[in-house]
Design a protein around this motif. Structure first.
Motif, PDB file in Angstrom:
ATOM      1  N   ILE A   1      72.980  54.890  65.364  1.00  0.00           N
ATOM      2  CA  ILE A   1      71.884  54.351  64.543  1.00  0.00           C
ATOM      3  C   ILE A   1      70.820  53.743  65.442  1.00  0.00           C
ATOM      4  O   ILE A   1      69.631  53.965  65.256  1.00  0.00           O
ATOM      5  N   ALA A   2      71.288  53.021  66.464  1.00  0.00           N
ATOM      6  CA  ALA A   2      70.342  52.375  67.376  1.00  0.00           C
ATOM      7  C   ALA A   2      69.482  53.420  68.074  1.00  0.00           C
ATOM      8  O   ALA A   2      68.271  53.244  68.207  1.00  0.00           O
ATOM      9  N   SER A   3      70.108  54.538  68.494  1.00  0.00           N
ATOM     10  CA  SER A   3      69.303  55.537  69.206  1.00  0.00           C
ATOM     11  C   SER A   3      68.340  56.239  68.258  1.00  0.00           C
ATOM     12  O   SER A   3      67.237  56.606  68.665  1.00  0.00           O
ATOM     13  N   VAL A   4      68.748  56.418  66.994  1.00  0.00           N
ATOM     14  CA  VAL A   4      67.825  57.019  66.018  1.00  0.00           C
ATOM     15  C   VAL A   4      66.642  56.082  65.796  1.00  0.00           C
ATOM     16  O   VAL A   4      65.487  56.510  65.801  1.00  0.00           O
TER      17      VAL A   4
ATOM     18  N   LEU B   1      65.851  72.376  64.449  1.00  0.00           N
ATOM     19  CA  LEU B   1      65.975  70.926  64.644  1.00  0.00           C
ATOM     20  C   LEU B   1      66.272  70.239  63.309  1.00  0.00           C
ATOM     21  O   LEU B   1      67.172  69.397  63.211  1.00  0.00           O
ATOM     22  N   LEU B   2      65.516  70.657  62.289  1.00  0.00           N
ATOM     23  CA  LEU B   2      65.682  70.069  60.959  1.00  0.00           C
ATOM     24  C   LEU B   2      67.082  70.343  60.430  1.00  0.00           C
ATOM     25  O   LEU B   2      67.735  69.473  59.857  1.00  0.00           O
TER      26      LEU B   2
ATOM     27  N   VAL C   1      81.074  64.467  62.328  1.00  0.00           N
ATOM     28  CA  VAL C   1      80.432  64.289  63.629  1.00  0.00           C
ATOM     29  C   VAL C   1      81.018  63.059  64.316  1.00  0.00           C
ATOM     30  O   VAL C   1      81.346  63.075  65.500  1.00  0.00           O
ATOM     31  N   LEU C   2      81.199  62.007  63.520  1.00  0.00           N
ATOM     32  CA  LEU C   2      81.747  60.760  64.044  1.00  0.00           C
ATOM     33  C   LEU C   2      83.181  60.971  64.531  1.00  0.00           C
ATOM     34  O   LEU C   2      83.558  60.539  65.624  1.00  0.00           O
TER      35      LEU C   2
ATOM     36  N   ILE D   1      73.947  67.041  60.635  1.00  0.00           N
ATOM     37  CA  ILE D   1      74.573  65.821  61.161  1.00  0.00           C
ATOM     38  C   ILE D   1      74.634  64.758  60.069  1.00  0.00           C
ATOM     39  O   ILE D   1      75.648  64.091  59.887  1.00  0.00           O
ATOM     40  N   VAL D   2      73.537  64.634  59.308  1.00  0.00           N
ATOM     41  CA  VAL D   2      73.513  63.633  58.240  1.00  0.00           C
ATOM     42  C   VAL D   2      74.544  63.983  57.169  1.00  0.00           C
ATOM     43  O   VAL D   2      75.297  63.129  56.696  1.00  0.00           O
TER      44      VAL D   2
END
Lengths: 269, 372
Positions: B248-251, B117-118, B131-132, B124-125
């Motif tokens: 961002i909103a979902s994070v 997960l990490l 990713v975008l 992704i970061v």
């Protein structure tokens, strides 16, 4: 080294009365001291004062892990700097009892619930004992973090309620209410067991699981876990707050009845 | 040569913390080197899990009507002992092995799960742009067109947009030169707005404000602005911006558990701000490349930026176009440097009839006003 001279005083709110020989040292958790003789010096140390091969960082890390087990980051070392035996008293932080454990009789280490350690000799280590069994950690009543006290000599642990020591042989086992377990020898197996039926778990008042311990070794059990005591005190504090609350309730009920009655009276003319 | 193992012996006769003994294993029995020596056949022994962590081996048996137990003294001794004992002949030893293995498996899988997960989050970061891009590439052109149409509808409510006429044709003439061969069908519009601004709506709708046409001195400058906006469309910037904000909103939602409107707005603002700097710089350079590709002069880009910077200095007030296009001076420098590094010999100037365009715009908007 001569054995520690101590006596435990008081019944429900106890303290340890210790006689320290010249140059003898004793460690207690922060702020537990009640009184000392004049020749006893006190200094603060990080964690349990044990050395680490990583130096200061290692000691800091150990103290941090120790603080996760419900102990303070620093502890106090008391040393008799005089030439005659000196007295020191260490008080328990909450109502309950203090129990001395001789680590030499326990094969060098015991496992206790969070925050059980009160005081002990120099060189004893208080480490984090992580519960690796997930179901025991979740339902055993002690959580995932317990403390392992290892070393030699006498260590004093404290827990609320009356403390009972039970010696288990290798053939014995015991069911304990979850939360009542205070400590056990490192050989003791700690597990949980389903209470048996849904009816029992809902109406028996013991929850879904018992804690079970099996020997060989000693277990220490408390009669009243602190959270149970505090919930009793809390509910008593809330209900006892307004002494005339019953009168107040009757007053409000009277007003409501009057309003309802006035509705019917008002309709008549 | 029999191997000896350190162990602790527990029985009613011995101290309750166990008596240290040495023991060895023969073909059929466990020998405890005590006085007298104990000889325990394998079929009498029952293996059980013990200790705080349930990782200790305990061997139980009955002798002389009493319960005896033997446990290896440490982990090293336990490994030796487990290797020596025959699994098939001792009751419970198979189960002991299975339970110790399963416990470590549970923790291993927990660690692996958390690590994965990490790693995924880290990846992704780290590769956020990719990713975008990838997410944006999954959006079909039809969906994009739907988004564009709905945005256009909301913009066009007051009849403040010119869709046809000489002025629109003139803008389109320059614009279509830039977009030849694109997968998008471009539409060129003029807005009745005096602020110096132009913007792109997904699916190829480009809106130029009246104020920008007035401010531009030559067609090169208009072409440069159009090239910039065309690249916003081609690179799907507004689409990515939407995905970025949604992400961002979902994070925020995941981390805080509950996000109120204020948090959402702040998250959107911050992310959009960060996003726009990257995107504008990219659109500048790609715009210059587009102009070069179509053999059009590129000097209009830095010169128009300069004009905006001067305007800002004079008015001491941010024009609308600038506020969403930060660091204008930086952009002038970058575009100039790019032009210097990539000289274009065959590039020709774009041409327009500015007075005719402005006149057409004026009369058409006047007509609209009268109709209203």
């Amino acid at each position: 080294m001569s054995p520690l001279q101590y006596s435990i005083q008081g019944s429900d709110l106890q303290y340890i009365h210790i006689t320290l020989q010249p140059n003898e040292e004793f460690i207690a958790e922060q702020g537990a001291m009640m009184f000392t003789d004049p020749s006893i010096s006190m200094r603060a140390i990080m964690g349990d004062g044990s050395q680490s091969r990583l130096g200061v960082i290692g000691r800091f890390w150990r103290a941090f892990k120790r603080s996760l087990t419900g102990e303070s980051f620093f502890s106090s070392v008391y040393k008799n700097t005089g030439i005659t035996p000196q007295q020191i008293a260490i008080a328990a932080p909450a109502p309950g009892s203090i129990i001395p454990i001789n680590l030499d009789e326990q094969g060098g280490s015991v496992i206790c619930q969070k925050g059980a350690y009160l005081a002990g000799g120099v060189g004893q280590k208080i480490e984090l004992a992580f519960q690796k069994r997930i179901r025991v950690g979740l339902f055993g009543g002690e959580g995932f973090i317990m403390q392992r006290i290892s070393g030699s000599g006498t260590v004093f642990i404290h827990a609320s309620g009356a403390l009972k020591t039970i010696r288990l042989s290798s053939a014995d086992s015991l069911k304990i209410d979850t939360g009542c377990l205070v400590g056990m020898s490192h050989n003791v197996r700690y597990d949980i067991k389903y209470t048996g039926s849904l009816k029992t778990s809902f109406f028996g008042g013991e929850g879904l699981f018992f804690a079970t311990v099996s020997g060989p070794g000693d277990v220490w059990i408390q009669s009243l876990p602190l959270n149970r005591l505090s919930s009793v005190l809390m509910s008593a504090a809330i209900t006892g707050r307004g002494k005339g609350s019953m009168v107040g309730k009757l007053y409000v009920i009277g007003i409501i009845l009057f309003v309802i009655a006035s509705l019917f009276i008002g309709e008549k003319p | 040569m029999t191997q000896e193992v350190n162990a602790l012996l527990f029985s009613p006769q011995h101290p309750h913390s166990g008596k240290p003994v040495r023991c060895s294993v023969t073909e059929s029995a466990l020998l405890v080197h005590e006085l007298p020596q104990l000889h325990i056949a394998f079929n009498q022994i029952k293996a059980e899990v013990g200790g705080f962590h349930h990782d200790q081996l305990q061997l139980h048996w009955q002798a002389d009507g009493q319960h005896w137990m033997l446990s290896p003294a440490n982990t090293q001794a336990q490994k030796q002992m487990v290797a020596l004992l025959p699994v098939a002949q001792i009751v419970g030893l198979k189960g002991w092995k299975a339970s110790t293995v399963s416990q470590s498996t549970v923790w291993k899988s927990l660690w692996i799960g958390a690590g994965t997960l990490l790693l995924v989050v880290g990846l992704i970061v780290w590769q956020y742009d990719r990713v975008l891009d990838w997410t944006a590439s999954k959006v079909s052109l039809e969906t994009e067109k739907k988004i564009g149409d709905s945005v256009l509808k909301s913009l066009d409510t007051e009849g403040q947009l010119l869709k046809e006429g000489a002025a629109v044709d003139a803008v389109a003439a320059i614009g279509n030169k830039l977009t030849a061969g694109s997968r998008y069908h471009y539409r060129w519009l003029i807005a009745n707005d005096d602020s110096i601004n132009a913007f792109a709506v997904p699916s190829g709708i480009i809106v130029v404000n009246k104020g920008l046409l007035k401010k531009a001195d030559n067609a090169n400058e208009l072409a440069a602005v159009l090239a910039h906006e065309v690249q916003h469309v081609e690179l799907r910037h507004s689409l990515k911006n939407m995905i970025n904000s949604a992400g961002i909103a979902s994070v925020v939602l995941l981390v805080l558990g509950d996000a109120n409107a204020m948090m959402m707005i702040i998250a959107h603002q911050v992310s959009a701000q960060f996003f726009s700097r990257q995107v504008e710089a990219e659109a500048d350079i790609k715009g210059l490349e587009l102009l070069e590709k179509h053999q059009m002069q590129r000097e209009g880009m830095p010169s128009f930026f300069k004009k905006i910077a001067d305007e800002y200095k004079e008015a001491e007030k941010m024009p609308a176009w600038l506020s969403s296009h930060p660091e204008t001076l930086e952009r002038i420098k970058n575009t100039q440097a790019f032009i210097k590094q990539h000289p274009c010999t065959g590039c020709v100037a774009s041409l327009w009839d500015k007075t005719a365009i402005l006149k057409d715009v004026k009369t058409r908007f006047k007509k609209e006003d009268e109709e209203d």
